[in-house]
Enzyme design. Structure first.
Site, mmCIF file in Angstrom:
data_model
loop_
_atom_site.group_PDB
_atom_site.id
_atom_site.type_symbol
_atom_site.label_atom_id
_atom_site.label_comp_id
_atom_site.label_asym_id
_atom_site.label_seq_id
_atom_site.Cartn_x
_atom_site.Cartn_y
_atom_site.Cartn_z
ATOM 1 N N ASN A 50 110.638 62.554 11.695
ATOM 2 C CA ASN A 50 110.720 63.916 12.244
ATOM 3 C C ASN A 50 112.137 64.424 12.024
ATOM 4 O O ASN A 50 113.050 64.080 12.767
ATOM 5 C CB ASN A 50 110.364 63.855 13.744
ATOM 6 C CG ASN A 50 110.500 65.208 14.414
ATOM 7 O OD1 ASN A 50 110.652 66.233 13.750
ATOM 8 N ND2 ASN A 50 110.444 65.215 15.743
ATOM 9 N N LYS B 110 113.244 67.354 12.396
ATOM 10 C CA LYS B 110 113.612 68.458 13.302
ATOM 11 C C LYS B 110 114.267 69.597 12.510
ATOM 12 O O LYS B 110 113.865 69.834 11.369
ATOM 13 C CB LYS B 110 114.486 67.935 14.440
ATOM 14 C CG LYS B 110 113.855 66.707 15.124
ATOM 15 C CD LYS B 110 114.554 66.275 16.369
ATOM 16 C CE LYS B 110 113.850 65.034 16.932
ATOM 17 N NZ LYS B 110 114.378 64.609 18.223
ATOM 18 N N HIS C 84 105.747 68.095 20.907
ATOM 19 C CA HIS C 84 107.003 67.337 21.018
ATOM 20 C C HIS C 84 107.748 67.845 22.259
ATOM 21 O O HIS C 84 107.704 69.039 22.575
ATOM 22 C CB HIS C 84 107.849 67.538 19.760
ATOM 23 C CG HIS C 84 109.018 66.613 19.718
ATOM 24 N ND1 HIS C 84 110.162 66.850 20.444
ATOM 25 C CD2 HIS C 84 109.208 65.438 19.080
ATOM 26 C CE1 HIS C 84 111.013 65.857 20.232
ATOM 27 N NE2 HIS C 84 110.465 64.979 19.422
ATOM 28 N N GLU D 46 110.685 68.588 22.754
ATOM 29 C CA GLU D 46 111.615 69.704 22.506
ATOM 30 C C GLU D 46 110.873 71.038 22.464
ATOM 31 O O GLU D 46 111.396 72.063 22.874
ATOM 32 C CB GLU D 46 112.388 69.446 21.198
ATOM 33 C CG GLU D 46 113.416 68.341 21.395
ATOM 34 C CD GLU D 46 113.709 67.512 20.162
ATOM 35 O OE1 GLU D 46 113.362 67.926 19.054
ATOM 36 O OE2 GLU D 46 114.290 66.421 20.328
ATOM 37 N N GLU E 56 106.488 59.113 23.762
ATOM 38 C CA GLU E 56 107.935 59.301 23.622
ATOM 39 C C GLU E 56 108.547 59.615 24.978
ATOM 40 O O GLU E 56 108.508 60.780 25.425
ATOM 41 C CB GLU E 56 108.227 60.477 22.685
ATOM 42 C CG GLU E 56 107.742 60.308 21.275
ATOM 43 C CD GLU E 56 108.559 61.185 20.321
ATOM 44 O OE1 GLU E 56 109.227 60.617 19.455
ATOM 45 O OE2 GLU E 56 108.543 62.407 20.467
ATOM 46 N N GLY F 92 116.825 60.574 21.281
ATOM 47 C CA GLY F 92 118.176 60.934 20.860
ATOM 48 C C GLY F 92 119.284 60.407 21.757
ATOM 49 O O GLY F 92 120.424 60.855 21.660
ATOM 50 N N SER G 62 114.703 56.904 20.071
ATOM 51 C CA SER G 62 115.816 56.028 19.698
ATOM 52 C C SER G 62 115.411 54.792 18.891
ATOM 53 O O SER G 62 116.005 53.717 19.050
ATOM 54 C CB SER G 62 116.619 55.621 20.938
ATOM 55 O OG SER G 62 117.247 56.752 21.491
#
Ligand code: PGA
Length: 241
Positions: free
Chosen positions: A14, A16, A96, A98, A166, A172, A206
């Site tokens: 991904n 992003k 996701h 985000e 996730e 991250g 991560s």
């Protein structure tokens, strides 16, 4: 639609909001996909680069990071599942964290997007996961259950949908749950309903070259959704090797 039963593990990069034509030239030049046909390597660039990546004709599948739940019409800025099909996209990440956080996507929106993708023969990778606060409150399972029931469409099955677990606090941050915690969460999702028993369930958050082998060795983990570590081709090569 791609035959998921053909693969034993999935590695989804991904990217992003990262990348450029030059980045793609470099990435595809040095990408080393292992010769085993059982690994499904999928690259998800920003939509603008899908066609360029496809022209590289590499040993990888194409994925998108999101799609519209509309088919067509006056929806400025949107890209439909039908358009993704034209660009040879076989997978699409939906929900996701985000997108849930910065673009206010609800479970209901995620479900509509996943539904649209399946109907266009694209596999949705539906993301779910708890915040740190929810983990500390020990309500992870409750959160996962709610997300699964509300975001996975009726027509989903183990051959047309992938789930990615996730934990938001692991994305991250360099932090990951313990191996036991990941195993338990995957087990919990799988056993929520007998319909989920055979689902491919990925772990994301991560994943890097140092921890990937251990993480991929956990019972019930069918692959990884990789963010930061998928932007460095040598690190990504190590993970997929
Ligand atoms: P990360 O991101 O690997 O950088 O933690 C994973 C993701 O957001 O899918």
């Amino acid at each position: 639609m791609i035959d998921l039963s053909h693969f034993t593990s999935f590695f989804i990069a991904n990217w992003k909001l990262n990348g450029s034509f030059q980045f793609i030239d470099n990435f595809t030049e040095f990408l080393k996909v292992p010769k085993t046909a059982k690994n499904c390597i999928t690259l998800c660039p920003p939509n603008l680069y899908l066609n360029y990546l496809q022209l590289k004709n590499g040993d990888f599948k194409l994925g998108a990071q999101d799609c519209s739940y509309f088919d067509e019409g006056a929806y400025t800025g949107e890209i439909s599942a039908k358009m993704l099909v034209e660009s040879q996209v076989e997978f699409c990440i939906v929900g996701h964290s985000e997108r849930r956080q910065y673009f206010s996507e609800s479970n209901q929106i995620v479900r509509q997007k996943a539904d649209k993708l399946i109907k266009n023969n694209i596999i949705p990778i539906i993301c779910i996961g708890e915040t740190l606060d929810q983990k500390n409150q020990k309500i992870t399972n409750k959160v996962l259950k709610n997300q699964i029931y509300e975001s996975v469409p009726e027509i989903s099955n183990n051959l047309n949908t992938i789930i990615a677990y996730e934990p938001i606090w692991a994305i991250g941050t360099g932090l990951t749950p313990t191996l036991e915690e990941i195993k338990n969460s995957h087990n919990y999702i799988r056993n929520l309903d007998k319909k989920f028993l055979e689902f491919k369930i990925l772990y994301g958050g991560s994943v890097n070259a140092k921890n990937s082998k251990q993480l991929m060795g956990i019972e019930g983990v069918d692959g990884a959704l990789i963010g930061g570590s998928s932007l460095k081709v040598d690190v990504f090569n190590e993970i997929i090797s």
